[in-house]
Design a protein around this motif. Structure first.
Motif, mmCIF file in Angstrom:
data_model
loop_
_atom_site.group_PDB
_atom_site.id
_atom_site.type_symbol
_atom_site.label_atom_id
_atom_site.label_comp_id
_atom_site.label_asym_id
_atom_site.label_seq_id
_atom_site.Cartn_x
_atom_site.Cartn_y
_atom_site.Cartn_z
ATOM 1 N N GLY A 181 -45.223 -17.800 -21.966
ATOM 2 C CA GLY A 181 -44.223 -17.037 -21.238
ATOM 3 C C GLY A 181 -43.795 -15.807 -22.022
ATOM 4 N N PHE A 182 -43.585 -15.968 -23.330
ATOM 5 C CA PHE A 182 -43.247 -14.821 -24.179
ATOM 6 C C PHE A 182 -44.363 -13.778 -24.164
ATOM 7 C CE2 PHE A 182 -40.160 -17.667 -26.397
ATOM 8 C CZ PHE A 182 -39.061 -16.812 -26.403
ATOM 9 N N ILE A 183 -45.607 -14.236 -24.248
ATOM 10 C CA ILE A 183 -46.735 -13.301 -24.292
ATOM 11 C C ILE A 183 -46.797 -12.476 -23.013
ATOM 12 C CG2 ILE A 183 -49.250 -13.134 -24.395
ATOM 13 C CD1 ILE A 183 -49.189 -15.685 -26.160
ATOM 14 N N VAL A 184 -46.697 -13.140 -21.860
ATOM 15 C CA VAL A 184 -46.741 -12.424 -20.581
ATOM 16 C C VAL A 184 -45.545 -11.487 -20.442
ATOM 17 C CG1 VAL A 184 -46.723 -12.694 -18.071
ATOM 18 C CG2 VAL A 184 -48.072 -14.261 -19.481
ATOM 19 N N LEU A 185 -44.398 -11.913 -20.937
ATOM 20 C CA LEU A 185 -43.205 -11.077 -20.893
ATOM 21 C C LEU A 185 -43.446 -9.760 -21.626
ATOM 22 C CD1 LEU A 185 -40.194 -11.137 -19.966
ATOM 23 C CD2 LEU A 185 -39.644 -12.027 -22.246
ATOM 24 N N GLY A 186 -44.025 -9.838 -22.812
ATOM 25 C CA GLY A 186 -44.300 -8.621 -23.573
ATOM 26 C C GLY A 186 -45.332 -7.732 -22.915
ATOM 27 N N ILE A 187 -46.335 -8.347 -22.273
ATOM 28 C CA ILE A 187 -47.373 -7.550 -21.604
ATOM 29 C C ILE A 187 -46.779 -6.737 -20.466
ATOM 30 C CG2 ILE A 187 -49.428 -7.721 -20.141
ATOM 31 C CD1 ILE A 187 -50.254 -10.166 -21.835
ATOM 32 N N PHE A 188 -45.974 -7.370 -19.626
ATOM 33 C CA PHE A 188 -45.461 -6.691 -18.436
ATOM 34 C C PHE A 188 -44.154 -5.939 -18.696
ATOM 35 C CE2 PHE A 188 -48.729 -9.101 -16.453
ATOM 36 C CZ PHE A 188 -49.071 -8.355 -15.331
ATOM 37 N N ALA A 189 -43.635 -6.005 -19.921
ATOM 38 C CA ALA A 189 -42.552 -5.097 -20.278
ATOM 39 C C ALA A 189 -43.058 -3.665 -20.304
ATOM 40 C CB ALA A 189 -41.965 -5.476 -21.632
ATOM 41 N N MET A 190 -44.367 -3.495 -20.541
ATOM 42 C CA MET A 190 -45.021 -2.182 -20.529
ATOM 43 C C MET A 190 -44.356 -1.211 -21.495
ATOM 44 S SD MET A 190 -46.057 -1.688 -16.522
ATOM 45 C CE MET A 190 -46.774 -3.047 -15.596
ATOM 46 N N THR A 191 -44.155 -1.698 -22.705
ATOM 47 C CA THR A 191 -43.711 -0.850 -23.800
ATOM 48 C C THR A 191 -44.688 -1.034 -24.954
ATOM 49 O OG1 THR A 191 -42.290 -2.587 -24.726
ATOM 50 C CG2 THR A 191 -41.275 -1.058 -23.143
ATOM 51 N N SER A 192 -44.766 -0.044 -25.836
ATOM 52 C CA SER A 192 -45.712 -0.147 -26.940
ATOM 53 C C SER A 192 -45.339 -1.286 -27.887
ATOM 54 C CB SER A 192 -45.766 1.188 -27.700
ATOM 55 O OG SER A 192 -44.484 1.554 -28.163
ATOM 56 N N VAL A 193 -44.041 -1.478 -28.114
ATOM 57 C CA VAL A 193 -43.597 -2.563 -28.990
ATOM 58 C C VAL A 193 -43.896 -3.915 -28.352
ATOM 59 C CG1 VAL A 193 -41.610 -3.623 -30.106
ATOM 60 C CG2 VAL A 193 -41.832 -1.139 -30.078
ATOM 61 N N GLY A 194 -43.580 -4.061 -27.062
ATOM 62 C CA GLY A 194 -43.842 -5.324 -26.373
ATOM 63 C C GLY A 194 -45.316 -5.643 -26.295
ATOM 64 N N GLY A 195 -46.151 -4.637 -26.013
ATOM 65 C CA GLY A 195 -47.595 -4.857 -25.930
ATOM 66 C C GLY A 195 -48.189 -5.269 -27.258
ATOM 67 N N ALA A 196 -47.776 -4.572 -28.335
ATOM 68 C CA ALA A 196 -48.271 -4.946 -29.661
ATOM 69 C C ALA A 196 -47.798 -6.346 -30.035
ATOM 70 C CB ALA A 196 -47.796 -3.929 -30.696
ATOM 71 N N GLY A 197 -46.530 -6.652 -29.711
ATOM 72 C CA GLY A 197 -46.013 -7.981 -30.008
ATOM 73 C C GLY A 197 -46.754 -9.073 -29.267
ATOM 74 N N SER A 198 -47.098 -8.820 -28.005
ATOM 75 C CA SER A 198 -47.813 -9.824 -27.207
ATOM 76 C C SER A 198 -49.196 -10.117 -27.775
ATOM 77 C CB SER A 198 -47.944 -9.347 -25.756
ATOM 78 O OG SER A 198 -46.706 -9.403 -25.101
ATOM 79 N N THR A 199 -49.914 -9.057 -28.144
ATOM 80 C CA THR A 199 -51.254 -9.271 -28.691
ATOM 81 C C THR A 199 -51.184 -9.980 -30.032
ATOM 82 O OG1 THR A 199 -51.988 -7.252 -27.575
ATOM 83 C CG2 THR A 199 -53.409 -8.136 -29.291
ATOM 84 N N LEU A 200 -50.242 -9.558 -30.875
ATOM 85 C CA LEU A 200 -50.067 -10.246 -32.150
ATOM 86 C C LEU A 200 -49.645 -11.693 -31.919
ATOM 87 C CD1 LEU A 200 -50.064 -9.970 -35.241
ATOM 88 C CD2 LEU A 200 -47.659 -9.293 -35.094
ATOM 89 N N TYR A 201 -48.838 -11.925 -30.884
ATOM 90 C CA TYR A 201 -48.407 -13.284 -30.537
ATOM 91 C C TYR A 201 -49.605 -14.147 -30.152
ATOM 92 C CZ TYR A 201 -44.487 -16.372 -29.262
ATOM 93 O OH TYR A 201 -43.547 -17.372 -29.226
ATOM 94 N N MET A 202 -50.567 -13.571 -29.437
ATOM 95 C CA MET A 202 -51.769 -14.339 -29.082
ATOM 96 C C MET A 202 -52.465 -14.850 -30.336
ATOM 97 S SD MET A 202 -53.594 -12.205 -26.011
ATOM 98 C CE MET A 202 -52.689 -10.869 -25.240
ATOM 99 N N VAL A 203 -52.576 -13.982 -31.341
ATOM 100 C CA VAL A 203 -53.229 -14.364 -32.586
ATOM 101 C C VAL A 203 -52.395 -15.405 -33.327
ATOM 102 C CG1 VAL A 203 -54.052 -13.532 -34.819
ATOM 103 C CG2 VAL A 203 -54.388 -12.130 -32.771
ATOM 104 N N ASN A 204 -51.114 -15.126 -33.494
ATOM 105 C CA ASN A 204 -50.251 -16.034 -34.247
ATOM 106 C C ASN A 204 -50.107 -17.392 -33.562
ATOM 107 O OD1 ASN A 204 -49.799 -14.141 -36.240
ATOM 108 N ND2 ASN A 204 -47.970 -13.314 -35.273
ATOM 109 N N HIS A 205 -50.021 -17.379 -32.229
ATOM 110 C CA HIS A 205 -49.924 -18.644 -31.509
ATOM 111 C C HIS A 205 -51.187 -19.480 -31.705
ATOM 112 C CE1 HIS A 205 -50.635 -21.169 -27.886
ATOM 113 N NE2 HIS A 205 -49.385 -21.519 -28.102
ATOM 114 N N GLY A 206 -52.339 -18.825 -31.762
ATOM 115 C CA GLY A 206 -53.571 -19.562 -31.990
ATOM 116 C C GLY A 206 -53.524 -20.351 -33.284
ATOM 117 N N PHE A 207 -53.018 -19.728 -34.352
ATOM 118 C CA PHE A 207 -52.950 -20.416 -35.651
ATOM 119 C C PHE A 207 -51.841 -21.464 -35.687
ATOM 120 C CE2 PHE A 207 -54.991 -16.346 -37.077
ATOM 121 C CZ PHE A 207 -56.208 -16.911 -37.427
#
Length: 513
Positions: A321-347
């Motif tokens: 839910g957090f990842i999708v939230l950052g993606i559709f916030a459509m801000t550079s900070v939110g987008g970068a956070g979402s992608t980094l979250y994908m990586v961090n969540h994996g670990f």
């Protein structure tokens, strides 16, 4: 390096490894494990080479590209390439695969030669498909990999899972196939409203060139989004995940939740946002609402779980839910956070699932009430389990904190109410993680039968499994810059395609005239 089709080789190596494993004679079946591990380590080395070769200053949308005609009559190409987002996810997948193979070392009895070979061969095939799905730059090729991943996962759950494995495998397959069929309609439609030709499915040719009515493009967006929401998984199409993750072997659960489910959120960026920018903005209020519901709903259900594996699965619904939230916030900070979250969540998910699996192996139960006081018996296991849990709840200094903070900051720039409500998920995360740790690890030393030796602490192999995961928490928690440097150009390019820019900060009232 430039002449080497690196991405193709990264798929060929694990496939060849799977073939070798499957072809081993019965007398040499024990070699399946080291052969599989070796193939995965070679793939990881190739991924690292791709990371080194990647140019963060390039204006090209994709790098390490390969394009070959495949089915020109239908506009289908064998086209691979990566931007920073795809590369980060591929590297994560190639790190987690050898970790999972090492964790799964004793999952199948060596005497069961056929099952042993199939198990490790399936995991290698899955790795090849994971690389392919993130690297595909042809929409139809992406769909092929998207569906092909279902095959090894179905057998890994259905053949090697728990008591309800067949039910869980079938539920996973039906949900995924249903989402995939909806997406297939949109995939076909995209070709007809695009420029067409023998390379009519290439992402670069489709971006900005879809000549369809507003209503048609919105329906195509919905087709893609539904498939990705199932894969992600988002509420209310999430119900397959707790069953699949609970009945899987821990290593399979890691690849399923830690990597495969990222295909959903990755697809939202690559296809929903980039191919349908107007439809994405049109759907944003609904998607933001669903994301916030997923954050809170997943956390609340995690708190009430008694099954450790099921609890961890529900935490992932909240995290997605957090990842999708950052993606559709459509801000550079939110987008970068979402992608980094994908990586961090994996670990972080890998740490929780694998350490919980080590516990279950020792005690034979997934139920939290059956434990208590285990830190007095297995202190290293308890300590690493606590660190994995603290990373999952986004403790400052560990990796998930950075990505979660960026997501909430980026969301707050545009959707303040959604960010504030989603922030409650952080409080709930502390509850479900710390309560689980308290019930499993703290308390008086458990009593074991006199004729039974106390459970051993983490073995050397298990410590090798845990070490890179714990290292990722600390390194990405204190120094995420190398990953963000790779991610940020792709995020900025996505925002340019959508046609949005970061909101400007409001000027302070009462400024000098």
């Amino acid at each position: 390096m430039n002449s080497l089709p690196l991405l193709t080789v990264m798929m060929v190596v694990p496939v060849l490894g799977a073939v070798v494993v499957a072809a081993l004679p019965a007398g040499s079946a024990r070699l399946a494990r080291p052969v599989a591990l070796g193939a995965s380590l070679v793939t990881l080395a190739l991924a690292v080479a791709g990371w080194v070769a990647f140019d963060t200053g390039s204006d090209a949308m994709f790098q390490l590209t390969e394009t070959h005609s495949w089915i020109p009559q239908f506009g289908v190409s064998y086209a691979l390439g990566v931007d920073g987002i795809a590369l980060a996810l591929i590297v994560m997948a190639t790190i987690l695969t050898p970790v999972c193979l090492l964790a799964a070392w004793n999952d199948v009895d060596e005497a069961e030669t056929g099952r042993l070979k199939r198990y490790f061969a399936l995991m290698l095939v899955l790795e090849a498909f994971m690389v392919g799905v993130f690297a595909a730059t042809d929409v139809f090729l992406f769909y092929v990999f998207f569906e092909a991943m279902l095959i090894p996962v179905y057998f890994l759950i259905g053949l090697y899972g728990g008591g309800r494995r067949q039910y869980a495998a079938m539920k996973f397959l039906l949900f995924s196939l249903a989402g995939g069929l909806v997406m297939l309609v949109s995939v076909i439609a995209v070709y007809f409203v695009g420029p067409g030709g023998d390379q009519g499915f290439l992402v670069e040719k489709l971006i900005g060139n879809l000549d369809g009515s507003e209503a048609a493009l919105r329906w195509m967006f919905v087709g893609f989004f539904v498939a990705f929401a199932v894969k992600a998984p988002m509420w209310p199409v999430h119900t397959w995940l707790p069953d699949a993750a609970t009945e899987s072997r821990p290593a399979t659960a890691v690849l399923l939740v830690g990597v495969l489910d990222k295909v959903g959120t990755y697809g939202m960026i690559r296809f929903c946002l980039q191919l349908f920018p107007e439809a994405s903005q049109w759907a944003t209020p609904v998607v933001i609402t669903l994301a916030v519901v997923s954050v809170i709903y997943g956390a609340l259900l995690a708190i009430g779980q008694k099954d450790m594996m099921r609890l961890i699965a529900f935490t992932s619904i909240s995290h997605f839910g957090f990842i999708v939230l950052g993606i559709f916030a459509m801000t550079s900070v939110g987008g970068a956070g979402s992608t980094l979250y994908m990586v961090n969540h994996g670990f972080s998910t890998a740490g929780l699932f694998l350490l919980a699996g080590f516990l279950v192996t020792r005690h034979g139960s997934k139920m939290i009430p059956d434990y208590g006081g285990w830190q007095r018996v297995t202190p290293v296991l308890a300590g690493t389990f606590l660190v994995a849990g603290l990373s999952s709840l986004a403790l400052p200094g560990l990796s998930s904190f950075v990505s979660e903070f960026l997501v909430l900051q980026g969301t707050y720039q545009r959707y303040r109410v959604a960010a504030v409500v989603a922030a409650l998920g952080i409080v709930l995360a502390a509850l479900y993680i710390l309560l689980m740790y308290q019930r499993v690890m703290t308390g008086p030393k458990p009593a074991f039968p006199e004729d039974q030796a106390p459970p051993r602490d983490l073995s050397l192999r298990e410590r090798w499994v845990v070490a890179p995961i714990i290292a990722s928490f600390v390194v990405l928690g204190f120094y995420p810059k190398p990953v963000l440097d790779i991610i940020n150009p792709a995020v900025d390019k996505t925002l340019q395609i959508i046609g949005v820019s970061d909101p400007q900060p409001a000027e302070a009232s009462g400024s000098a005239q």
